[in-house]
Design a protein around this motif. Structure first.
Motif, PDB file in Angstrom:
ATOM      1  N   LEU A   1       0.486  -0.990  -0.158  1.00  0.00           N
ATOM      2  CA  LEU A   1       0.136   0.014  -0.051  1.00  0.00           C
ATOM      3  C   LEU A   1       1.096   1.158   0.138  1.00  0.00           C
ATOM      4  CD1 LEU A   1      -2.900  -1.392   2.670  1.00  0.00           C
ATOM      5  CD2 LEU A   1      -2.854  -0.385  -0.215  1.00  0.00           C
ATOM      6  N   ALA A   2       1.693   1.341   0.793  1.00  0.00           N
ATOM      7  CA  ALA A   2       2.718   2.529   0.972  1.00  0.00           C
ATOM      8  C   ALA A   2       2.906   3.644  -0.849  1.00  0.00           C
ATOM      9  CB  ALA A   2       3.372   2.626   1.997  1.00  0.00           C
ATOM     10  N   PRO A   3       3.900   2.328  -1.244  1.00  0.00           N
ATOM     11  CA  PRO A   3       4.322   2.066  -2.061  1.00  0.00           C
ATOM     12  C   PRO A   3       3.148   3.083  -3.719  1.00  0.00           C
ATOM     13  CG  PRO A   3       5.394   0.496  -1.926  1.00  0.00           C
ATOM     14  CD  PRO A   3       4.105   0.896  -1.137  1.00  0.00           C
ATOM     15  N   LEU A   4       2.295   2.093  -3.184  1.00  0.00           N
ATOM     16  CA  LEU A   4       0.926   3.548  -4.147  1.00  0.00           C
ATOM     17  C   LEU A   4       0.428   4.689  -3.736  1.00  0.00           C
ATOM     18  CD1 LEU A   4      -1.387  -0.248  -4.114  1.00  0.00           C
ATOM     19  CD2 LEU A   4      -0.106   1.197  -6.270  1.00  0.00           C
ATOM     20  N   LYS A   5       0.315   4.661  -2.457  1.00  0.00           N
ATOM     21  CA  LYS A   5      -0.001   5.991  -1.757  1.00  0.00           C
ATOM     22  C   LYS A   5       1.031   6.898  -2.527  1.00  0.00           C
ATOM     23  CE  LYS A   5      -1.905   8.683   2.381  1.00  0.00           C
ATOM     24  NZ  LYS A   5      -1.911   8.539   4.027  1.00  0.00           N
ATOM     25  N   GLU A   6       2.523   6.253  -2.227  1.00  0.00           N
ATOM     26  CA  GLU A   6       3.062   7.606  -2.821  1.00  0.00           C
ATOM     27  C   GLU A   6       3.513   8.183  -3.827  1.00  0.00           C
ATOM     28  OE1 GLU A   6       8.532   7.225  -2.828  1.00  0.00           O
ATOM     29  OE2 GLU A   6       7.787   6.125  -1.323  1.00  0.00           O
ATOM     30  N   LEU A   7       2.956   7.330  -4.929  1.00  0.00           N
ATOM     31  CA  LEU A   7       3.064   7.404  -6.117  1.00  0.00           C
ATOM     32  C   LEU A   7       1.757   8.317  -6.627  1.00  0.00           C
ATOM     33  CD1 LEU A   7       4.250   3.975  -7.520  1.00  0.00           C
ATOM     34  CD2 LEU A   7       5.833   5.883  -8.246  1.00  0.00           C
ATOM     35  N   SER A   8       0.662   7.810  -5.529  1.00  0.00           N
ATOM     36  CA  SER A   8      -0.575   8.759  -5.952  1.00  0.00           C
ATOM     37  C   SER A   8      -0.619  10.145  -6.765  1.00  0.00           C
ATOM     38  CB  SER A   8      -1.387   8.188  -5.329  1.00  0.00           C
ATOM     39  OG  SER A   8      -1.505   8.371  -4.024  1.00  0.00           O
ATOM     40  N   GLN A   9       0.247  11.030  -6.050  1.00  0.00           N
ATOM     41  CA  GLN A   9       0.791  12.034  -5.304  1.00  0.00           C
ATOM     42  C   GLN A   9       1.818  12.977  -5.983  1.00  0.00           C
ATOM     43  OE1 GLN A   9       1.831  11.891  -1.218  1.00  0.00           O
ATOM     44  NE2 GLN A   9       0.071  10.678  -1.127  1.00  0.00           N
TER      45      GLN A   9
END
Length: 322
Positions: A314-322
């Protein structure tokens, strides 16, 4: 991204990936025919349910509601209590309520039907694996496999072998998946034979995680061919996703994008959005990738946050979404 993709746990009645569901169990008598055990339904007891009826009560897509239905069935069909306890434990484990799930397993009678004994080992192994104890889960799956082989319960033997393929790595994983495929192909039990699609899928991921993308692609394409014979659109979409994921690994981005862009038209739980984001990144389109990652994060958070094996996704997904 450098992530690998895990094998997927399926069975003949529903699927797990972006339209997932896992179900197993039967209360069957064993009939010997031609030297090989066949599994046939026992006469219906008004106080019991068949395995298929128990399976139909719940789905991984909604384990909370499934748990409610299974518990209601406990009062209505007391003769099926042992099997129902194993399924309640399964639904609780999928919610991350592991302590309660183990308490549910402990409610199984001390002298259960041999099929229930197998299922206790299967569900105990799955609970261990889901809670992050993969090594300990293997002992349960090995015991389930031995019991199923001894009792000539082909469906459960294939189930156990398929789980051993999931919790193993490298060549060992391939060997277990191939053993499961052979068991399914040689079985006279229809439910056991229907495992072929999911087994090919998991075998493909074993090759994929070893870096053998060409063999993985051929295996995923075989899984797709099998699922196309079922006519089930959900089952067909799963190997299509896997084929596209493998095409990305082979740097065949345009082909992979075309497949995922078609799959996004269907209801999905985040994996297609995630994969489209990954493809857009490697194709040099980061601004278009951000909303895909954002959607993937929204859709995947509820399920992955409770799974220790997937939480770090989840953490990489959140980072890449910003």
């Amino acid at each position: 991204m450098g992530r690998t993709d895990p094998a997927v746990e399926w069975n003949d009645a529903s699927v797990q990936w972006f339209d997932e569901s896992i179900l197993r169990t039967e209360r069957f008598a064993t009939a010997i025919h031609g030297g090989e055990a066949l599994v046939t339904s026992m006469p219906q007891d008004p106080n019991s349910l068949t395995g298929e009826e128990i399976d139909a009560l719940w789905s991984i897509r909604d384990p909370v509601n499934g748990e409610i239905k299974l518990k209601k069935a406990l009062t209505e069909y007391p003769a099926s209590a042992d099997e129902l306890h194993t399924q309640i434990a399964r639904s609780q484990g999928l919610q991350g309520r592991f302590h309660e799930a183990w308490e549910e397993i402990a409610k199984v009678s001390t002298t259960p039907h041999e099929v229930v004994q197998i299922r206790v080992q299967l569900e105990s192994g799955r609970l261990k694996n889901t809670s992050g104890d993969t090594k300990e889960s293997q002992a349960h799956f090995l015991k389930a496999f031995a019991l199923a082989k001894q009792g000539h319960f082909d469906f459960y033997a294939v189930d156990a072998a398929h789980m051993l393929g999931i919790v193993s790595e490298g060549q060992e994983s391939i060997q277990w998946n191939e053993k499961a495929l052979k068991l399914a192909a040689n079985s006279k039990n229809e439910r056991a034979r229907k495992w072929r699609g999911s087994l090919l899928n998991n075998l493909g991921w074993s090759y994929f995680n070893m870096g053998d993308f060409n063999t993985a692609l051929v295996t995923f394409e075989s899984a797709l061919e099998f699922q196309q014979t079922t006519g089930n659109p959900v089952r067909i979409r799963i190997p299509r996703w896997a084929v596209a994921r493998c095409l990305r690994a082979l740097k065949r981005y345009d082909e992979a994008f075309a497949i995922q862009n078609d799959l996004i038209q269907y209801p999905e739980q985040g994996y297609v959005s995630e994969e489209l984001g990954e493809l857009l990144l490697v194709m040099g389109r980061p601004d278009e990738a951000k909303p895909r990652f954002r959607r993937a994060y929204e859709l995947l958070s509820p399920s992955l946050s409770s799974d220790p094996n997937e939480r770090t996704r989840l953490a990489p997904l959140k980072e890449l979404s910003q």
